[in-house]
Write an enzyme that holds these catalytic residues in place. Structure first.
Site, PDB file in Angstrom:
ATOM      1  N   HIS A   1      -3.897  14.855 -49.046  1.00 47.21           N
ATOM      2  CA  HIS A   1      -3.592  14.175 -50.683  1.00 47.21           C
ATOM      3  C   HIS A   1      -1.851  13.922 -50.527  1.00 47.21           C
ATOM      4  O   HIS A   1      -1.571  15.260 -50.659  1.00 47.21           O
ATOM      5  CB  HIS A   1      -3.757  14.702 -51.655  1.00 47.21           C
ATOM      6  CG  HIS A   1      -5.481  14.342 -51.860  1.00 47.21           C
ATOM      7  ND1 HIS A   1      -6.298  14.398 -50.930  1.00 47.21           N
ATOM      8  CD2 HIS A   1      -6.563  13.230 -52.191  1.00 47.21           C
ATOM      9  CE1 HIS A   1      -7.589  14.092 -51.271  1.00 47.21           C
ATOM     10  NE2 HIS A   1      -7.282  13.481 -52.102  1.00 47.21           N
TER      11      HIS A   1
ATOM     12  N   GLU B   1       0.316  10.327 -54.887  1.00 41.19           N
ATOM     13  CA  GLU B   1      -1.147  10.228 -56.083  1.00 41.19           C
ATOM     14  C   GLU B   1      -0.188  10.607 -57.598  1.00 41.19           C
ATOM     15  O   GLU B   1      -1.170  10.445 -58.692  1.00 41.19           O
ATOM     16  CB  GLU B   1      -2.705  11.493 -56.151  1.00 41.19           C
ATOM     17  CG  GLU B   1      -3.418  10.461 -56.330  1.00 41.19           C
ATOM     18  CD  GLU B   1      -4.750  11.997 -56.193  1.00 41.19           C
ATOM     19  OE1 GLU B   1      -4.189  12.497 -55.759  1.00 41.19           O
ATOM     20  OE2 GLU B   1      -5.857  10.697 -56.863  1.00 41.19           O
TER      21      GLU B   1
ATOM     22  N   HIS C   1     -15.193  12.480 -51.693  1.00 42.70           N
ATOM     23  CA  HIS C   1     -15.194  13.455 -51.849  1.00 42.70           C
ATOM     24  C   HIS C   1     -16.362  13.520 -52.558  1.00 42.70           C
ATOM     25  O   HIS C   1     -17.691  13.373 -53.119  1.00 42.70           O
ATOM     26  CB  HIS C   1     -14.250  14.436 -53.274  1.00 42.70           C
ATOM     27  CG  HIS C   1     -12.773  13.878 -52.827  1.00 42.70           C
ATOM     28  ND1 HIS C   1     -12.350  15.220 -52.940  1.00 42.70           N
ATOM     29  CD2 HIS C   1     -11.432  13.041 -52.760  1.00 42.70           C
ATOM     30  CE1 HIS C   1     -11.221  15.194 -51.830  1.00 42.70           C
ATOM     31  NE2 HIS C   1     -10.658  13.249 -53.065  1.00 42.70           N
TER      32      HIS C   1
ATOM     33  N   GLY D   1      -5.871  18.478 -54.408  1.00 43.89           N
ATOM     34  CA  GLY D   1      -5.818  19.427 -56.170  1.00 43.89           C
ATOM     35  C   GLY D   1      -4.647  18.656 -57.158  1.00 43.89           C
ATOM     36  O   GLY D   1      -3.723  17.768 -56.720  1.00 43.89           O
TER      37      GLY D   1
ATOM     38  N   HIS E   1     -11.960   8.725 -47.086  1.00 41.60           N
ATOM     39  CA  HIS E   1     -11.888   9.379 -48.128  1.00 41.60           C
ATOM     40  C   HIS E   1     -12.860   8.928 -49.465  1.00 41.60           C
ATOM     41  O   HIS E   1     -12.383   8.685 -50.270  1.00 41.60           O
ATOM     42  CB  HIS E   1     -10.493   8.750 -48.719  1.00 41.60           C
ATOM     43  CG  HIS E   1      -9.697   9.764 -49.615  1.00 41.60           C
ATOM     44  ND1 HIS E   1      -8.372  10.125 -49.245  1.00 41.60           N
ATOM     45  CD2 HIS E   1      -9.843  10.332 -50.623  1.00 41.60           C
ATOM     46  CE1 HIS E   1      -8.482  10.900 -50.186  1.00 41.60           C
ATOM     47  NE2 HIS E   1      -9.123  11.036 -51.160  1.00 41.60           N
TER      48      HIS E   1
ATOM     49  N   ASP F   1     -18.128  16.349 -54.133  1.00 41.67           N
ATOM     50  CA  ASP F   1     -18.963  16.506 -55.875  1.00 41.67           C
ATOM     51  C   ASP F   1     -17.869  15.226 -56.606  1.00 41.67           C
ATOM     52  O   ASP F   1     -18.569  15.938 -57.584  1.00 41.67           O
ATOM     53  CB  ASP F   1     -17.550  17.653 -56.656  1.00 41.67           C
ATOM     54  CG  ASP F   1     -16.709  17.711 -55.854  1.00 41.67           C
ATOM     55  OD1 ASP F   1     -15.891  16.921 -55.569  1.00 41.67           O
ATOM     56  OD2 ASP F   1     -15.550  18.858 -55.798  1.00 41.67           O
TER      57      ASP F   1
ATOM     58  N   ASP G   1     -12.693   7.542 -53.029  1.00 36.74           N
ATOM     59  CA  ASP G   1     -12.462   8.336 -53.623  1.00 36.74           C
ATOM     60  C   ASP G   1     -13.484   9.801 -53.617  1.00 36.74           C
ATOM     61  O   ASP G   1     -14.319  10.115 -53.553  1.00 36.74           O
ATOM     62  CB  ASP G   1     -11.042   8.535 -54.460  1.00 36.74           C
ATOM     63  CG  ASP G   1     -10.231   9.202 -54.566  1.00 36.74           C
ATOM     64  OD1 ASP G   1     -10.503  10.744 -53.513  1.00 36.74           O
ATOM     65  OD2 ASP G   1      -9.970   9.616 -56.255  1.00 36.74           O
TER      66      ASP G   1
HETATM   67 ZN   LIG Z   1      -8.856  11.837 -53.081  1.00 37.36          ZN
END
Ligand SMILES: [Zn+2]
Length: 342
Positions: free
Chosen positions: A199, A202, A17, A172, A15, A19, A279
């Site tokens: 996801h 969260e 990301h 998102g 996991h 960006d 993350d």
């Molecule tokens: Zn994430």
């Protein structure tokens, strides 16, 4: 546990990301290519691309991503970004990584979904060859986007499974767009044979984890809110589901307001499948070795535990069984000298 040993041991990350994990030098190169001006001072840039210290929610935490988005609108930019994340993972001895990204965020200009995905795959492949790290892309649908947009992206990704794409994900605004709002697109992705993670949990919403499990998903990103619901933990374990835990990120987004709200202890006590992840390496200002160290300090995790979490990650990786087994053997050999130590 010893920081040097944690650095040197092999790791699997499921996991991460794209960006949210770009190094500052690469952010500067991308900005120059995109004619975007950034603060000349590294500390000022860091403040712009890291989670604000006073973040009160996931939405606050997501603000640095607005800085990065305009920088990732061309194929060369995405190639460089993907290469950069794998290079950072290689530097801390990650052996296999799944790098996730939302093609939609790179389609503000001229790129199609397929071109964006192919550029990321090319960057991952180049870095794999250079550093000897295995890497696959996970393609994220954004839960707030219209279903046709998301489904077109999954349709572009599905034929590339096994050729650089590992699977798909939904990311998102979870609070405003719970699993029911993307059920059709999730089903669409599954019908294409796209392995899915998701996801969920969260935003203090355990029901979203239950809904994702009910929809057949067996990898849950974060799963933070599961700690509130012992019955759900039992269902999670019975389903054989895997939790992609992200401690530092959860404390920053207030997914867990404090350590007591982070579900690690409850999941471990129940025998749940656990993995440790960053993350976002840059936005959360962390590394996988740093996360391992925190789990050691805060929860008494040992090298033997870390081996188990990495074996869980290897077994849940979106790669063919023979590759999972090879990864598993490599991890076992690397941890063998340390599994009796604390
Ligand atoms: Zn994430």
């Amino acid at each position: 546990m010893d920081a040097q040993i944690l650095h040197q041991l092999g790791k699997v990350e499921l996991h991460c990301h794209l960006d949210g994990s770009l190094s500052l030098p690469v952010i500067r190169r991308l900005a120059a290519q995109a004619n975007v001006s950034l603060p000349a001072d590294d500390a000022a840039l860091q403040a712009k691309v890291c989670a604000p210290p006073d973040a009160q929610s996931l939405m606050d935490y997501l603000r640095p991503f607005d800085v990065i988005r305009p920088l990732l609108q061309t194929a060369p930019a995405l190639r460089l970004a993907a290469h950069d994340v794998v290079a950072q993972a290689a530097a801390e001895n990650v052996r296999y990584i799944e790098v996730r990204f939302a093609p939609e965020f790179s389609m503000d200009g001229e790129l199609s979904a397929l071109e964006a995905i192919e550029a990321v795959i090319a960057g991952l492949a180049a870095a794999s060859a250079e550093f000897g790290v295995q890497a696959n892309a996970l393609v994220c649908g954004m839960r707030q986007s219209p279903a046709p947009v998301t489904q077109a992206i999954f349709a572009a990704a599905a034929p590339l499974v096994g050729r650089g794409v590992g699977g798909g994900d939904f990311a998102g605004n979870e609070a405003a767009f719970p699993p029911a709002t993307v059920a059709a697109s999730l089903q669409f992705a599954q019908s294409l044979g796209l392995p899915m993670t998701f996801h969920a949990g969260e935003c203090h919403c355990a029901a979203n984890i239950a809904d994702a499990l009910a929809a057949g998903v067996r990898r849950i990103g974060h799963a933070t809110a599961i700690g509130q619901d012992p019955a759900l933990i039992q269902r999670f374990v019975a389903a054989g589901a895997v939790a992609e835990l992200c401690l530092t990120s959860n404390l920053q987004t207030k997914a867990a307001n404090n350590l007591a709200e982070f579900p690690f202890k409850a999941l471990r006590a129940a025998g749940a499948k656990i993995t440790i992840n960053t993350d976002n390496r840059t936005v959360s200002n962390t590394t996988l070795a740093r996360e391992y160290e925190l789990f050691g300090q805060l929860f008494g995790v040992t090298y033997a535990d870390l081996l188990a979490f990495n074996q869980t990650a290897a077994a849940a990786a979106f790669i063919p069984p023979e590759q999972r087994e090879a990864l598993s053997r490599r991890l076992a050999a690397e941890y063998a000298p340390y599994v009796d130590r604390h």
